[in-house]
Design a protein around this motif. Structure first.
Motif, PDB file in Angstrom:
ATOM      1  N   TRP A 272     -65.234 -86.333  33.951  1.00 23.84           N
ATOM      2  CA  TRP A 272     -64.162 -86.166  32.966  1.00 23.84           C
ATOM      3  C   TRP A 272     -63.992 -87.417  32.102  1.00 23.84           C
TER       4      TRP A 272
ATOM      5  N   TRP B 235     -65.680 -81.631  28.501  1.00 21.12           N
ATOM      6  CA  TRP B 235     -64.567 -81.090  29.282  1.00 21.12           C
ATOM      7  C   TRP B 235     -63.343 -80.765  28.433  1.00 21.12           C
TER       8      TRP B 235
ATOM      9  N   PRO C 291     -63.114 -74.695  28.762  1.00 18.62           N
ATOM     10  CA  PRO C 291     -62.125 -74.485  29.830  1.00 18.62           C
ATOM     11  C   PRO C 291     -62.776 -74.186  31.182  1.00 18.62           C
TER      12      PRO C 291
ATOM     13  N   TYR D  69     -65.282 -75.774  32.349  1.00 17.92           N
ATOM     14  CA  TYR D  69     -66.090 -76.961  32.638  1.00 17.92           C
ATOM     15  C   TYR D  69     -66.241 -77.218  34.133  1.00 17.92           C
ATOM     16  N   CYS D  70     -65.150 -76.987  34.870  1.00 23.27           N
ATOM     17  CA  CYS D  70     -65.198 -77.313  36.303  1.00 23.27           C
ATOM     18  C   CYS D  70     -66.222 -76.458  37.064  1.00 23.27           C
TER      19      CYS D  70
ATOM     20  N   ALA E  68     -56.744 -83.075  33.676  1.00 17.24           N
ATOM     21  CA  ALA E  68     -57.722 -81.996  33.462  1.00 17.24           C
ATOM     22  C   ALA E  68     -58.505 -81.631  34.733  1.00 17.24           C
TER      23      ALA E  68
ATOM     24  N   ARG F 120     -56.209 -79.425  36.746  1.00 12.17           N
ATOM     25  CA  ARG F 120     -55.863 -78.188  36.046  1.00 12.17           C
ATOM     26  C   ARG F 120     -57.077 -77.279  35.935  1.00 12.17           C
ATOM     27  N   GLN F 121     -58.244 -77.868  35.679  1.00  9.41           N
ATOM     28  CA  GLN F 121     -59.443 -77.046  35.470  1.00  9.41           C
ATOM     29  C   GLN F 121     -60.065 -76.576  36.780  1.00  9.41           C
ATOM     30  N   CYS F 122     -59.946 -77.370  37.836  1.00  9.64           N
ATOM     31  CA  CYS F 122     -60.608 -77.009  39.096  1.00  9.64           C
ATOM     32  C   CYS F 122     -59.654 -76.306  40.059  1.00  9.64           C
TER      33      CYS F 122
ATOM     34  N   CYS G 176     -51.497 -73.249  39.535  1.00 10.28           N
ATOM     35  CA  CYS G 176     -52.787 -72.899  40.130  1.00 10.28           C
ATOM     36  C   CYS G 176     -52.578 -71.839  41.204  1.00 10.28           C
TER      37      CYS G 176
END
Ligand SMILES: Nc1ncnc2c1ncn2[C@@H]1O[C@H](COP(=O)(O)OP(=O)(O)OP(=O)(O)O)[C@@H](O)[C@H]1O
Ligand SMILES: [Mn+2]
Length: 475
Positions: free
Chosen positions: A302, A314, A318, A320-321, A390, A393-395, A458
Protein backbone atom coordinates in the motif's frame (compact mmCIF):
# COMPACT_ATOMS: atom_id res chain seq x y z
CA UNK A 1 18.26 2.64 41.92
CA UNK A 2 15.05 4.57 41.95
CA UNK A 3 16.25 6.32 38.84
CA UNK A 4 16.21 3.08 36.96
CA UNK A 5 13.00 1.70 38.24
CA UNK A 6 10.81 4.73 37.86
CA UNK A 7 12.34 5.57 34.52
CA UNK A 8 14.39 8.52 33.61
CA UNK A 9 12.06 11.23 34.91
CA UNK A 10 12.96 10.47 38.47
CA UNK A 11 16.62 11.25 38.31
CA UNK A 12 16.51 14.92 37.63
CA UNK A 13 13.29 15.89 39.37
CA UNK A 14 13.38 16.89 43.02
CA UNK A 15 11.73 14.75 45.69
CA UNK A 16 9.05 17.30 46.36
CA UNK A 17 7.64 16.90 42.87
CA UNK A 18 4.24 15.31 43.17
CA UNK A 19 4.00 14.48 39.49
CA UNK A 20 6.56 11.77 40.08
CA UNK A 21 4.49 9.60 42.33
CA UNK A 22 2.04 8.81 39.57
CA UNK A 23 4.61 7.00 37.47
CA UNK A 24 5.61 4.04 39.50
CA UNK A 25 6.98 1.12 37.54
CA UNK A 26 5.49 -2.33 37.70
CA UNK A 27 8.23 -3.36 40.11
CA UNK A 28 7.13 -0.91 42.75
CA UNK A 29 3.80 -0.93 44.58
CA UNK A 30 1.29 1.26 42.82
CA UNK A 31 1.49 4.79 44.11
CA UNK A 32 -1.87 6.44 43.75
CA UNK A 33 -1.85 9.91 42.29
CA UNK A 34 -3.33 12.20 44.92
CA UNK A 35 -7.06 12.69 44.43
CA UNK A 36 -6.93 11.42 40.87
CA UNK A 37 -7.62 7.73 41.24
CA UNK A 38 -5.55 4.87 39.94
CA UNK A 39 -3.23 4.52 37.00
CA UNK A 40 -5.07 3.56 33.84
CA UNK A 41 -1.80 2.59 32.24
CA UNK A 42 -1.03 0.03 34.91
CA UNK A 43 -4.56 -1.29 34.74
CA UNK A 44 -4.17 -1.70 30.99
CA UNK A 45 -0.88 -3.56 31.24
CA UNK A 46 -2.31 -5.78 33.98
CA UNK A 47 -5.21 -6.77 31.75
CA UNK A 48 -5.16 -10.38 30.51
CA UNK A 49 -5.01 -9.14 26.90
CA UNK A 50 -1.59 -7.69 27.68
CA UNK A 51 -0.46 -10.82 29.47
CA UNK A 52 -1.35 -13.52 26.97
CA UNK A 53 0.44 -16.81 27.30
CA UNK A 54 3.18 -16.81 24.71
CA UNK A 55 4.57 -19.76 22.81
CA UNK A 56 7.70 -21.08 24.41
CA UNK A 57 10.68 -19.75 22.51
CA UNK A 58 13.04 -22.24 20.94
CA UNK A 59 16.68 -21.57 20.39
CA UNK A 60 16.25 -20.30 16.84
CA UNK A 61 13.50 -17.92 17.95
CA UNK A 62 16.17 -15.61 19.42
CA UNK A 63 17.86 -13.17 17.08
CA UNK A 64 21.24 -13.41 18.80
CA UNK A 65 22.71 -15.44 21.53
CA UNK A 66 25.78 -15.32 23.65
CA UNK A 67 28.28 -17.99 22.90
CA UNK A 68 28.60 -20.31 25.89
CA UNK A 69 31.19 -23.03 26.56
CA UNK A 70 28.71 -25.83 26.03
CA UNK A 71 28.05 -24.59 22.47
CA UNK A 72 31.44 -25.63 21.20
CA UNK A 73 30.57 -29.24 20.43
CA UNK A 74 27.17 -28.85 18.75
CA UNK A 75 27.86 -28.51 15.04
CA UNK A 76 25.67 -31.38 13.96
CA UNK A 77 23.71 -29.85 11.14
CA UNK A 78 24.26 -27.14 8.61
CA UNK A 79 21.98 -24.69 10.34
CA UNK A 80 24.01 -24.86 13.49
CA UNK A 81 27.25 -24.60 11.60
CA UNK A 82 26.01 -21.45 10.00
CA UNK A 83 25.06 -20.05 13.39
CA UNK A 84 28.44 -21.05 14.66
CA UNK A 85 30.00 -18.98 11.93
CA UNK A 86 27.76 -16.07 12.85
CA UNK A 87 28.82 -16.33 16.44
CA UNK A 88 32.44 -16.49 15.53
CA UNK A 89 32.03 -13.49 13.34
CA UNK A 90 30.41 -11.67 16.22
CA UNK A 91 33.18 -12.70 18.56
CA UNK A 92 35.72 -11.33 16.10
CA UNK A 93 33.82 -8.08 15.91
CA UNK A 94 33.84 -7.94 19.68
CA UNK A 95 37.58 -8.34 19.75
CA UNK A 96 37.99 -5.63 17.17
CA UNK A 97 35.78 -3.46 19.25
CA UNK A 98 37.78 -4.14 22.33
CA UNK A 99 40.98 -3.08 20.73
CA UNK A 100 39.22 0.10 19.69
CA UNK A 101 38.37 0.56 23.34
CA UNK A 102 41.88 1.79 23.91
CA UNK A 103 40.50 5.03 22.50
CA UNK A 104 39.63 7.76 24.97
CA UNK A 105 36.32 7.62 26.70
CA UNK A 106 35.25 4.08 25.98
CA UNK A 107 34.90 1.85 29.03
CA UNK A 108 36.94 -1.32 29.17
CA UNK A 109 34.35 -3.95 28.41
CA UNK A 110 34.40 -6.92 30.75
CA UNK A 111 31.31 -8.69 29.50
CA UNK A 112 30.86 -12.37 30.03
CA UNK A 113 27.96 -14.65 29.10
CA UNK A 114 26.40 -13.57 32.39
CA UNK A 115 23.79 -10.98 31.46
CA UNK A 116 24.45 -9.11 34.72
CA UNK A 117 27.65 -7.86 33.12
CA UNK A 118 25.92 -6.59 29.97
CA UNK A 119 25.08 -2.94 29.37
CA UNK A 120 21.34 -2.26 28.82
CA UNK A 121 21.64 -1.87 25.04
CA UNK A 122 23.25 -5.30 24.75
CA UNK A 123 20.54 -6.89 26.89
CA UNK A 124 18.01 -5.27 24.56
CA UNK A 125 19.74 -6.85 21.55
CA UNK A 126 19.86 -10.24 23.23
CA UNK A 127 16.15 -10.01 24.08
CA UNK A 128 14.97 -9.65 20.46
CA UNK A 129 12.88 -12.64 19.44
CA UNK A 130 11.01 -13.89 16.41
CA UNK A 131 7.71 -12.38 17.58
CA UNK A 132 8.63 -9.11 19.19
CA UNK A 133 11.44 -6.63 19.64
CA UNK A 134 11.20 -6.63 23.42
CA UNK A 135 9.20 -8.06 26.27
CA UNK A 136 7.17 -5.20 27.74
CA UNK A 137 7.63 -6.61 31.23
CA UNK A 138 11.40 -6.79 31.02
CA UNK A 139 12.79 -4.23 33.50
CA UNK A 140 15.67 -3.71 31.08
CA UNK A 141 13.37 -1.67 28.84
CA UNK A 142 13.34 1.21 31.34
CA UNK A 143 17.07 0.82 31.76
CA UNK A 144 17.71 1.19 28.03
CA UNK A 145 15.81 4.47 27.81
CA UNK A 146 17.37 5.72 31.04
CA UNK A 147 20.77 4.84 29.64
CA UNK A 148 20.20 6.77 26.40
CA UNK A 149 18.77 9.72 28.29
CA UNK A 150 21.66 10.09 30.71
CA UNK A 151 24.91 8.58 29.42
CA UNK A 152 27.74 10.81 28.33
CA UNK A 153 27.84 11.35 24.58
CA UNK A 154 31.24 10.36 23.24
CA UNK A 155 30.94 10.85 19.54
CA UNK A 156 28.49 12.09 16.93
CA UNK A 157 28.44 11.51 13.20
CA UNK A 158 25.79 11.94 10.56
CA UNK A 159 24.02 8.74 9.64
CA UNK A 160 23.97 8.14 5.94
CA UNK A 161 20.92 6.68 4.24
CA UNK A 162 17.43 8.13 4.28
CA UNK A 163 16.63 11.62 3.14
CA UNK A 164 16.58 13.83 6.23
CA UNK A 165 19.21 14.72 8.80
CA UNK A 166 19.93 12.06 11.41
CA UNK A 167 22.84 11.72 13.78
CA UNK A 168 24.41 8.60 15.17
CA UNK A 169 25.44 9.05 18.81
CA UNK A 170 27.94 6.83 20.64
CA UNK A 171 28.12 6.22 24.38
CA UNK A 172 31.00 5.04 26.62
CA UNK A 173 30.13 1.36 26.72
CA UNK A 174 29.54 1.03 22.99
CA UNK A 175 25.83 1.79 22.95
CA UNK A 176 24.53 3.83 20.04
CA UNK A 177 21.42 5.82 19.29
CA UNK A 178 19.81 7.42 16.29
CA UNK A 179 19.10 11.09 16.93
CA UNK A 180 16.38 13.19 15.32
CA UNK A 181 16.35 16.88 16.28
CA UNK A 182 13.40 19.13 17.06
CA UNK A 183 12.72 21.34 14.04
CA UNK A 184 9.31 22.80 14.76
CA UNK A 185 7.36 23.78 17.83
CA UNK A 186 5.42 20.90 19.40
CA UNK A 187 2.01 21.92 18.21
CA UNK A 188 2.83 23.28 14.76
CA UNK A 189 0.44 21.55 12.37
CA UNK A 190 1.80 20.46 9.02
CA UNK A 191 0.74 22.90 6.30
CA UNK A 192 -2.26 21.43 4.45
CA UNK A 193 -0.65 22.24 1.13
CA UNK A 194 2.48 20.27 1.90
CA UNK A 195 2.62 16.72 0.56
CA UNK A 196 3.41 14.02 3.10
CA UNK A 197 6.72 13.39 1.38
CA UNK A 198 7.77 17.00 1.94
CA UNK A 199 6.86 17.05 5.61
CA UNK A 200 9.56 17.62 8.24
CA UNK A 201 10.36 14.77 10.58
CA UNK A 202 9.42 15.34 14.21
CA UNK A 203 11.44 14.15 17.19
CA UNK A 204 8.31 13.92 19.35
CA UNK A 205 6.63 11.74 16.73
CA UNK A 206 9.45 9.20 17.06
CA UNK A 207 8.98 9.19 20.83
CA UNK A 208 5.18 9.05 20.71
CA UNK A 209 5.21 6.27 18.10
CA UNK A 210 7.26 4.06 20.41
CA UNK A 211 4.76 4.60 23.23
CA UNK A 212 1.74 4.05 20.99
CA UNK A 213 3.11 0.85 19.49
CA UNK A 214 3.74 -0.48 23.00
CA UNK A 215 0.23 0.51 24.13
CA UNK A 216 -1.20 -1.40 21.21
CA UNK A 217 0.69 -4.46 22.46
CA UNK A 218 2.81 -4.71 19.30
CA UNK A 219 6.34 -4.11 20.67
CA UNK A 220 7.72 -3.57 17.18
CA UNK A 221 9.45 -0.18 17.56
CA UNK A 222 12.92 0.16 19.15
CA UNK A 223 12.81 2.11 22.43
CA UNK A 224 12.93 5.87 21.87
CA UNK A 225 13.48 8.53 24.50
CA UNK A 226 13.71 12.31 24.55
CA UNK A 227 16.70 14.27 25.79
CA UNK A 228 17.93 17.84 26.03
CA UNK A 229 21.40 18.12 24.62
CA UNK A 230 23.95 20.87 24.60
CA UNK A 231 24.77 21.51 20.95
CA UNK A 232 28.20 22.93 21.74
CA UNK A 233 29.59 20.36 24.13
CA UNK A 234 27.59 17.35 22.99
CA UNK A 235 27.76 17.78 19.21
CA UNK A 236 29.97 20.56 17.85
CA UNK A 237 33.00 20.10 20.09
CA UNK A 238 33.14 16.32 19.90
CA UNK A 239 32.01 15.38 16.42
CA UNK A 240 34.60 13.81 14.16
CA UNK A 241 32.37 14.43 11.14
CA UNK A 242 33.58 17.41 9.14
CA UNK A 243 30.48 17.43 6.95
CA UNK A 244 28.54 18.09 10.13
CA UNK A 245 30.84 20.44 12.05
CA UNK A 246 31.32 22.84 9.18
CA UNK A 247 27.56 23.55 9.03
CA UNK A 248 27.38 25.11 12.51
CA UNK A 249 26.63 28.81 12.78
CA UNK A 250 25.15 31.38 15.14
CA UNK A 251 21.75 32.75 14.17
CA UNK A 252 20.94 36.49 14.18
CA UNK A 253 19.41 36.22 17.68
CA UNK A 254 22.45 34.34 19.00
CA UNK A 255 21.17 30.75 18.96
CA UNK A 256 23.50 27.99 17.92
CA UNK A 257 22.35 26.26 14.71
CA UNK A 258 23.50 23.66 12.21
CA UNK A 259 22.05 22.00 9.14
CA UNK A 260 24.27 19.05 8.24
CA UNK A 261 24.42 17.38 4.87
CA UNK A 262 21.49 15.42 3.46
CA UNK A 263 18.99 15.41 0.61
CA UNK A 264 16.08 17.28 2.24
CA UNK A 265 16.16 20.32 4.48
CA UNK A 266 19.91 20.43 4.99
CA UNK A 267 20.52 24.10 4.23
CA UNK A 268 20.88 27.48 5.91
CA UNK A 269 17.18 28.01 5.16
CA UNK A 270 16.22 24.99 7.28
CA UNK A 271 18.53 25.14 10.27
CA UNK A 272 18.24 23.11 13.44
CA UNK A 273 18.61 25.66 16.23
CA UNK A 274 19.05 25.52 19.98
CA UNK A 275 17.97 27.95 22.67
CA UNK A 276 20.63 29.27 22.73
CA UNK A 277 22.47 25.97 22.53
CA UNK A 278 20.06 23.55 24.22
CA UNK A 279 18.25 21.32 21.76
CA UNK A 280 15.40 18.83 22.20
CA UNK A 281 16.04 15.52 20.45
CA UNK A 282 14.76 11.97 20.22
CA UNK A 283 17.16 9.08 20.69
CA UNK A 284 16.20 5.69 19.29
CA UNK A 285 17.99 2.57 20.43
CA UNK A 286 20.00 1.16 17.55
CA UNK A 287 19.18 -2.32 16.37
CA UNK A 288 22.03 -4.85 16.22
CA UNK A 289 24.50 -4.11 13.47
CA UNK A 290 23.53 -5.41 10.03
CA UNK A 291 26.61 -7.62 9.99
CA UNK A 292 25.28 -9.50 13.03
CA UNK A 293 21.58 -9.38 12.24
CA UNK A 294 20.88 -8.64 8.59
CA UNK A 295 17.46 -7.23 7.82
CA UNK A 296 15.27 -7.44 4.81
CA UNK A 297 13.44 -4.38 3.55
CA UNK A 298 9.98 -4.91 2.03
CA UNK A 299 8.12 -2.48 -0.14
CA UNK A 300 4.65 -1.96 1.32
CA UNK A 301 1.87 -3.17 -1.00
CA UNK A 302 0.00 0.00 0.00
CA UNK A 303 2.96 2.26 -0.67
CA UNK A 304 2.03 5.74 -1.88
CA UNK A 305 3.20 6.90 -5.29
CA UNK A 306 5.48 9.65 -3.94
CA UNK A 307 4.41 11.79 -6.86
CA UNK A 308 2.23 14.90 -6.97
CA UNK A 309 0.19 13.53 -9.83
CA UNK A 310 0.29 9.75 -9.99
CA UNK A 311 -1.99 7.40 -8.09
CA UNK A 312 -0.86 4.05 -6.80
CA UNK A 313 -2.65 0.87 -7.91
CA UNK A 314 -4.33 0.39 -4.54
CA UNK A 315 -5.96 3.81 -4.85
CA UNK A 316 -7.61 2.88 -8.16
CA UNK A 317 -8.55 -0.75 -7.70
CA UNK A 318 -11.10 -1.59 -4.97
CA UNK A 319 -10.30 -5.30 -5.35
CA UNK A 320 -6.59 -4.65 -4.84
CA UNK A 321 -6.44 -6.79 -1.72
CA UNK A 322 -7.53 -9.89 -3.63
CA UNK A 323 -4.31 -9.68 -5.57
CA UNK A 324 -2.22 -9.04 -2.46
CA UNK A 325 -3.83 -11.99 -0.67
CA UNK A 326 -2.63 -14.30 -3.43
CA UNK A 327 0.89 -12.93 -3.55
CA UNK A 328 3.61 -14.40 -1.33
CA UNK A 329 4.37 -13.72 1.46
CA UNK A 330 0.89 -12.27 2.04
CA UNK A 331 -0.83 -15.52 1.08
CA UNK A 332 0.41 -17.35 4.17
CA UNK A 333 0.77 -16.99 7.91
CA UNK A 334 0.33 -13.66 9.61
CA UNK A 335 1.99 -11.33 7.12
CA UNK A 336 -1.22 -9.76 5.81
CA UNK A 337 -2.64 -9.08 9.28
CA UNK A 338 0.75 -7.75 10.32
CA UNK A 339 0.56 -5.18 7.53
CA UNK A 340 -2.96 -4.37 8.69
CA UNK A 341 -1.71 -3.91 12.28
CA UNK A 342 0.86 -1.51 10.86
CA UNK A 343 -1.85 0.38 8.94
CA UNK A 344 -3.87 0.75 12.13
CA UNK A 345 -0.86 2.11 14.00
CA UNK A 346 -0.18 4.51 11.13
CA UNK A 347 -3.79 5.66 10.86
CA UNK A 348 -3.94 6.39 14.59
CA UNK A 349 -0.84 8.60 14.36
CA UNK A 350 -1.55 9.75 10.81
CA UNK A 351 1.69 8.53 9.30
CA UNK A 352 1.45 8.46 5.50
CA UNK A 353 5.11 7.70 4.99
CA UNK A 354 5.26 3.92 5.48
CA UNK A 355 6.79 3.09 2.13
CA UNK A 356 8.79 0.12 3.43
CA UNK A 357 8.98 -2.10 6.44
CA UNK A 358 11.77 -4.36 7.60
CA UNK A 359 12.14 -7.87 9.06
CA UNK A 360 15.09 -9.76 10.46
CA UNK A 361 16.40 -12.06 7.77
CA UNK A 362 17.13 -14.83 10.25
CA UNK A 363 13.43 -15.39 10.92
CA UNK A 364 12.35 -15.70 7.28
CA UNK A 365 8.68 -14.92 6.74
CA UNK A 366 7.55 -16.10 10.15
CA UNK A 367 8.29 -13.04 12.20
CA UNK A 368 7.05 -9.62 13.27
CA UNK A 369 7.44 -6.46 11.19
CA UNK A 370 9.72 -3.67 12.38
CA UNK A 371 7.99 -0.27 12.43
CA UNK A 372 11.05 1.96 11.89
CA UNK A 373 10.99 5.62 10.89
CA UNK A 374 7.95 7.27 12.42
CA UNK A 375 9.18 10.85 12.16
CA UNK A 376 6.37 11.97 9.89
CA UNK A 377 3.59 10.85 12.22
CA UNK A 378 1.52 13.23 14.37
CA UNK A 379 1.75 16.06 11.86
CA UNK A 380 -1.92 17.03 11.97
CA UNK A 381 -4.54 16.60 14.68
CA UNK A 382 -7.44 18.41 13.04
CA UNK A 383 -7.70 16.01 10.10
CA UNK A 384 -7.71 12.25 9.72
CA UNK A 385 -6.39 10.51 6.64
CA UNK A 386 -8.77 7.68 5.73
CA UNK A 387 -6.53 6.31 2.97
CA UNK A 388 -4.04 5.07 5.58
CA UNK A 389 -6.65 2.51 6.60
CA UNK A 390 -6.96 1.13 3.06
CA UNK A 391 -5.38 -2.23 3.97
CA UNK A 392 -8.01 -2.84 6.67
CA UNK A 393 -10.90 -1.47 4.59
CA UNK A 394 -9.92 -3.35 1.43
CA UNK A 395 -8.96 -6.67 3.03
CA UNK A 396 -11.41 -6.77 5.95
CA UNK A 397 -9.03 -8.89 8.02
CA UNK A 398 -7.74 -8.21 11.49
CA UNK A 399 -5.92 -10.11 14.21
CA UNK A 400 -8.24 -11.08 17.03
CA UNK A 401 -5.77 -9.89 19.68
CA UNK A 402 -5.46 -6.51 17.95
CA UNK A 403 -9.21 -6.04 17.70
CA UNK A 404 -9.75 -6.95 21.35
CA UNK A 405 -7.03 -4.55 22.49
CA UNK A 406 -8.46 -1.75 20.35
CA UNK A 407 -11.88 -2.36 21.91
CA UNK A 408 -10.31 -2.25 25.35
CA UNK A 409 -8.56 1.03 24.52
CA UNK A 410 -11.88 2.56 23.49
CA UNK A 411 -13.34 1.77 26.93
CA UNK A 412 -13.34 4.78 29.32
CA UNK A 413 -11.37 2.81 31.93
CA UNK A 414 -8.43 2.45 29.56
CA UNK A 415 -9.05 5.29 27.12
CA UNK A 416 -6.27 5.47 24.54
CA UNK A 417 -5.68 9.21 25.00
CA UNK A 418 -5.43 8.76 28.77
CA UNK A 419 -2.98 5.87 28.72
CA UNK A 420 -0.97 7.63 26.03
CA UNK A 421 -0.78 10.81 28.11
CA UNK A 422 0.30 8.79 31.13
CA UNK A 423 2.85 6.78 29.18
CA UNK A 424 4.38 9.86 27.53
CA UNK A 425 4.64 11.59 30.91
CA UNK A 426 7.40 9.11 31.71
CA UNK A 427 9.63 10.65 29.08
CA UNK A 428 12.19 13.16 30.39
CA UNK A 429 11.09 15.79 27.85
CA UNK A 430 7.75 15.95 29.64
CA UNK A 431 9.48 18.50 31.89
CA UNK A 432 9.85 20.82 28.92
CA UNK A 433 6.36 20.35 27.50
CA UNK A 434 3.89 17.47 27.00
CA UNK A 435 5.17 15.25 24.20
CA UNK A 436 1.82 15.42 22.42
CA UNK A 437 -0.60 18.31 22.76
CA UNK A 438 -4.17 17.62 23.91
CA UNK A 439 -5.62 17.96 20.39
CA UNK A 440 -3.26 15.18 19.22
CA UNK A 441 -4.35 13.00 22.13
CA UNK A 442 -8.05 13.51 21.39
CA UNK A 443 -7.38 12.74 17.74
CA UNK A 444 -6.22 9.29 18.86
CA UNK A 445 -9.62 8.55 20.44
CA UNK A 446 -11.46 9.84 17.39
CA UNK A 447 -9.34 7.72 15.04
CA UNK A 448 -9.69 4.66 17.21
CA UNK A 449 -13.48 4.98 16.92
CA UNK A 450 -13.05 5.14 13.14
CA UNK A 451 -10.96 1.95 13.07
CA UNK A 452 -13.60 0.11 15.09
CA UNK A 453 -16.33 1.44 12.78
CA UNK A 454 -14.45 0.14 9.74
CA UNK A 455 -14.27 -3.30 11.38
CA UNK A 456 -18.03 -3.21 12.06
CA UNK A 457 -18.69 -2.25 8.44
CA UNK A 458 -16.59 -5.21 7.38
CA UNK A 459 -18.56 -7.50 9.67
CA UNK A 460 -21.81 -6.35 8.02
CA UNK A 461 -20.61 -7.33 4.58
CA UNK A 462 -18.05 -10.11 4.86
CA UNK A 463 -17.29 -13.37 6.62
CA UNK A 464 -13.92 -14.49 7.83
CA UNK A 465 -12.78 -11.15 9.17
CA UNK A 466 -11.05 -12.33 12.29
CA UNK A 467 -7.62 -13.87 12.10
CA UNK A 468 -7.69 -15.89 15.28
CA UNK A 469 -4.24 -15.61 16.75
CA UNK A 470 -5.48 -16.47 20.24
CA UNK A 471 -6.25 -20.10 19.57
CA UNK A 472 -3.61 -22.77 20.06
CA UNK A 473 -2.21 -23.69 16.68
CA UNK A 474 -2.55 -20.27 15.08
CA UNK A 475 0.43 -18.03 15.43
N1 LIG B 1 16.71 2.17 15.52
C1 LIG B 1 17.36 1.86 14.40
N2 LIG B 1 18.41 1.01 14.41
C2 LIG B 1 19.07 0.71 13.30
N3 LIG B 1 18.77 1.19 12.09
C3 LIG B 1 17.74 2.04 12.01
C4 LIG B 1 16.98 2.42 13.15
N4 LIG B 1 16.01 3.29 12.74
C5 LIG B 1 16.17 3.43 11.42
N5 LIG B 1 17.20 2.70 10.96
C6 LIG B 1 17.68 2.56 9.58
O1 LIG B 1 18.00 3.83 9.07
C7 LIG B 1 17.30 4.04 7.86
C8 LIG B 1 16.95 5.51 7.75
O2 LIG B 1 16.19 5.92 8.86
P1 LIG B 1 14.84 6.70 8.67
O3 LIG B 1 13.96 5.91 7.76
O4 LIG B 1 14.32 7.09 9.99
O5 LIG B 1 15.37 7.98 7.89
P2 LIG B 1 14.65 8.81 6.76
O6 LIG B 1 15.56 9.93 6.45
O7 LIG B 1 13.29 9.14 7.19
O8 LIG B 1 14.62 7.79 5.57
P3 LIG B 1 13.61 7.82 4.34
O9 LIG B 1 13.75 9.16 3.77
O10 LIG B 1 14.13 6.72 3.48
O11 LIG B 1 12.25 7.56 4.90
C9 LIG B 1 16.06 3.14 7.96
O12 LIG B 1 15.59 2.73 6.74
C10 LIG B 1 16.58 1.98 8.78
O13 LIG B 1 17.05 0.93 7.97
MN1 LIG C 1 11.40 8.63 6.58
Amino acid sequence: FLCLSVLQTACSVSHSSSSLSAFSSHKLPTVVQKGKGHSKLEALFNHPLYNLPRPELQEDDWLLRVKGDEDDSDTENEEEEREEEDREESATNDREWRSASEEDGYDKAAWTSDSETHPPWLRFHLGISRWELYDRKDPNLAEVTHYLATQRILNVVQKTGGTQLKLLMSFPNYGQALLKPMRQSRDAETDVNLFYFSDFERHNAEIAAFHLDRLLGFNRIPPVVGRLINMSTEIKEITTDRRLSRTFFTSPVGNMCFYGQCEYYCSTEHPVCGRPHVLEVSLATMLPDLSLAPRRSWRSPWRRSYSRTKQAQWEKDPAYCDTVKQTPPYNQGSRLVDVIDMAILDFLMSNMDRHHYETFEKFGNETFLLHLDNGRAFGRHSRDEPSILAPLRQCCRIRRSTLLRLQLLSHPDFRLSDVMRESLARDPLKRVAPLLSEPHLSALDRRLATVLQVVRDCQDHHDDIIYNDLEAGAS
